[in-house]
Design an enzyme around this catalytic site. Sequence first.
Site, mmCIF file in Angstrom:
data_model
loop_
_atom_site.group_PDB
_atom_site.id
_atom_site.type_symbol
_atom_site.label_atom_id
_atom_site.label_comp_id
_atom_site.label_asym_id
_atom_site.label_seq_id
_atom_site.Cartn_x
_atom_site.Cartn_y
_atom_site.Cartn_z
ATOM 1 N N SER A 132 -0.182 20.750 64.972
ATOM 2 C CA SER A 132 -0.488 21.416 63.714
ATOM 3 C C SER A 132 -1.902 21.010 63.291
ATOM 4 C CB SER A 132 0.561 21.042 62.663
ATOM 5 O OG SER A 132 0.322 21.718 61.441
ATOM 6 N N SER A 133 -2.166 20.978 62.004
ATOM 7 C CA SER A 133 -3.479 20.594 61.477
ATOM 8 C C SER A 133 -3.310 20.178 60.029
ATOM 9 C CB SER A 133 -4.453 21.776 61.564
ATOM 10 O OG SER A 133 -5.613 21.538 60.781
ATOM 11 N N TYR A 189 -7.029 30.213 60.828
ATOM 12 C CA TYR A 189 -6.663 28.992 61.546
ATOM 13 C C TYR A 189 -5.570 28.241 60.803
ATOM 14 C CZ TYR A 189 -7.100 24.358 63.647
ATOM 15 O OH TYR A 189 -6.839 23.159 64.266
ATOM 16 N N LYS A 211 -1.587 27.440 62.081
ATOM 17 C CA LYS A 211 -1.022 26.097 62.196
ATOM 18 C C LYS A 211 0.122 25.886 61.212
ATOM 19 C CE LYS A 211 -3.773 24.394 65.389
ATOM 20 N NZ LYS A 211 -3.284 23.882 66.686
#
Length: 264
Positions: free
Chosen positions: A146-147, A161, A165
């Site tokens: 993930s982020s 983006y 994620k």
Amino acid sequence: MSETHIPYRLDGKIALVTGSGRGIGAAMAVELGRLGAKVVVNYVNSVESAEKVVDEIKGLGSDAVAIQADVRQVSQIVELMDKAVKHFGGLDIVCSNSGVVSFGHFGDVTEEEFDRVFSLNTRGQFFVAREAYRHLNNGGRIILMSSNTAKDLSVPKHSLYSGSKGAIDSFVRIFSKDAGDKKITVNAVAPGGTVTDMFHSCSQHYIPGGDKYTAEERQAMAAHASPLTRNGFPLDIAKVVCFLASDEAEWVNGKVLTLDGGAA
């Protein structure tokens, strides 16, 4: 006499890391090998980079093999997992690392850019997880990417983006329920800014007026995002991934661990 269990070791385990020819993925693969796992190093383009990772793992006393596959193609994911099992005789750990970054105001995002990002960051990870579940031994580990921008950190012009994620966080929560019948745990790591070639190619977008600074200056500025006043590096992520892959992490399940030094 039974062998003494050494906590956090991965001896006898077989791991696969997608996108592990460089960056965070390479660090994951090497650390898994350092802890005793045999490692499948997946790459899509550069066999030379992947073979360097393989050589490093072998130099640590473990075993590794490089296998090419584009995880945007489901048929290639299936083939990748089949080859991994055939080569090493099983599979215990799958780390999904492949991904791309994207910046742009959502008013300007094209269908092509949407599909480029989601085909790898989201769709690709979904089917890597599906095939991992199908191929893993009982008691295995699935670790997705993930982020910290998925939930914890809001960055302008980063919706595509971040959204790609954010889906991973939901996947992890539900996959962990569905994979319980095989005693497989499913978790994700959510890195913040981590110094890789990708970091240097896009760090100007994270810092207001970032185009005015050199890559080195931006890296120094980014270090102050964390109260620890240092940058994050691939090894910081790899160490946590190795913990999640270990027997000691059995009771960690369905969780997304933010790894940004407290930046968000």
